[in-house]
Design a protein around this motif. Structure first.
Motif, PDB file in Angstrom:
ATOM      1  N   GLY A   8       0.818  -1.203   0.000  1.00  0.00           N
ATOM      2  CA  GLY A   8       0.000   0.000   0.000  1.00  0.00           C
ATOM      3  C   GLY A   8       0.854   1.257   0.000  1.00  0.00           C
ATOM      4  O   GLY A   8       2.071   1.207   0.166  1.00  0.00           O
ATOM      5  N   GLY A   9       0.198   2.385  -0.204  1.00  0.00           N
ATOM      6  CA  GLY A   9       0.922   3.643  -0.205  1.00  0.00           C
ATOM      7  C   GLY A   9       0.054   4.766  -0.726  1.00  0.00           C
ATOM      8  O   GLY A   9      -1.164   4.609  -0.882  1.00  0.00           O
ATOM      9  N   LEU A  10       0.696   5.884  -0.968  1.00  0.00           N
ATOM     10  CA  LEU A  10       0.020   7.074  -1.484  1.00  0.00           C
ATOM     11  C   LEU A  10       0.336   7.213  -2.966  1.00  0.00           C
ATOM     12  O   LEU A  10       1.505   7.156  -3.369  1.00  0.00           O
ATOM     13  N   VAL A  11      -0.701   7.397  -3.759  1.00  0.00           N
ATOM     14  CA  VAL A  11      -0.515   7.518  -5.198  1.00  0.00           C
ATOM     15  C   VAL A  11      -1.516   8.530  -5.732  1.00  0.00           C
ATOM     16  O   VAL A  11      -2.599   8.699  -5.161  1.00  0.00           O
ATOM     17  N   LYS A  88      -8.400   5.462  -8.576  1.00  0.00           N
ATOM     18  CA  LYS A  88      -9.311   6.585  -8.371  1.00  0.00           C
ATOM     19  C   LYS A  88      -9.362   6.921  -6.884  1.00  0.00           C
ATOM     20  O   LYS A  88      -9.112   6.051  -6.045  1.00  0.00           O
ATOM     21  N   PRO A  89      -9.707   8.150  -6.556  1.00  0.00           N
ATOM     22  CA  PRO A  89      -9.818   8.495  -5.133  1.00  0.00           C
ATOM     23  C   PRO A  89     -10.759   7.571  -4.368  1.00  0.00           C
ATOM     24  O   PRO A  89     -10.518   7.285  -3.187  1.00  0.00           O
ATOM     25  N   LEU A 121      -2.726   0.196   3.810  1.00  0.00           N
ATOM     26  CA  LEU A 121      -3.480   1.380   3.447  1.00  0.00           C
ATOM     27  C   LEU A 121      -3.129   1.853   2.041  1.00  0.00           C
ATOM     28  O   LEU A 121      -1.943   2.034   1.711  1.00  0.00           O
ATOM     29  N   VAL A 122      -4.164   2.056   1.253  1.00  0.00           N
ATOM     30  CA  VAL A 122      -4.016   2.636  -0.076  1.00  0.00           C
ATOM     31  C   VAL A 122      -4.718   3.989  -0.077  1.00  0.00           C
ATOM     32  O   VAL A 122      -5.907   4.071   0.236  1.00  0.00           O
ATOM     33  N   THR A 123      -3.975   5.019  -0.413  1.00  0.00           N
ATOM     34  CA  THR A 123      -4.537   6.367  -0.468  1.00  0.00           C
ATOM     35  C   THR A 123      -4.322   6.918  -1.870  1.00  0.00           C
ATOM     36  O   THR A 123      -3.182   6.985  -2.343  1.00  0.00           O
ATOM     37  N   VAL A 124      -5.416   7.292  -2.507  1.00  0.00           N
ATOM     38  CA  VAL A 124      -5.346   7.836  -3.855  1.00  0.00           C
ATOM     39  C   VAL A 124      -5.759   9.305  -3.795  1.00  0.00           C
ATOM     40  O   VAL A 124      -6.893   9.612  -3.431  1.00  0.00           O
ATOM     41  N   SER A 125      -4.862  10.165  -4.145  1.00  0.00           N
ATOM     42  CA  SER A 125      -5.139  11.600  -4.098  1.00  0.00           C
ATOM     43  C   SER A 125      -5.662  12.086  -5.446  1.00  0.00           C
ATOM     44  O   SER A 125      -5.295  11.570  -6.497  1.00  0.00           O
ATOM     45  N   SER A 126      -6.522  13.074  -5.376  1.00  0.00           N
ATOM     46  CA  SER A 126      -7.122  13.593  -6.616  1.00  0.00           C
ATOM     47  C   SER A 126      -6.287  14.708  -7.221  1.00  0.00           C
ATOM     48  O   SER A 126      -5.344  15.187  -6.638  1.00  0.00           O
TER      49      SER A 126
END
Length: 126
Positions: A8-11, A88-89, A121-126
């Motif tokens: 997981g991570g921030l993308v 997608k977010p 945790l997977v976080t998708v930023s817009s």
């Protein structure tokens, strides 16, 4: 049986991540590994599943065409991957892998799974 989820991570939206679920302690040949996710304030939902018996794969509608589940059973290790593209977010969530031993029933029913890994945790930023 132990399941270890990672990746997981921030993308940014449109990006990709690959989740891994390393399974150990299996003595069964007939099993299924599923990926579930839970976003804040929402119920846990089934994302995808792969069956060892026939290699069948299953996806929830919202990820079809974007996510791909696969498995690698080399070297006596069972690792299941979830390649997530075009993120997608709304894909933001804690992702869990889970194992069901024996026949696969309703793949997206979390109550049918016997073992769970910790979330990633997977976080998708817009």
């Amino acid at each position: 049986v132990q399941l270890q989820a990672s990746g997981g991570g921030l993308v940014q939206a449109g990006g990709s991540l690959r989740l891994s679920c390393a399974a150990s302690g299996f003595t069964f040949d007939d099993y299924a590994i599923g990926w579930f996710r839970q976003a804040p304030g929402k119920e846990r939902e089934g994302v995808s599943c792969i069956s060892s018996s026939d290699g069948g794969t299953y996806y929830t509608d919202s990820v079809k065409g974007r996510f791909t589940i696969s498995s690698d059973n080399a070297n006596a290790k069972r690792t299941v991957y979830l390649q997530m593209n075009s993120l997608k977010p709304e894909d933001t969530a804690v992702y869990y892998c889970a194992a069901r031993l024996g026949d696969l029933g309703v793949w997206a029913d979390a109550t049918e799974y016997d073992y769970w890994g910790q979330g990633t945790l997977v976080t998708v930023s817009s």
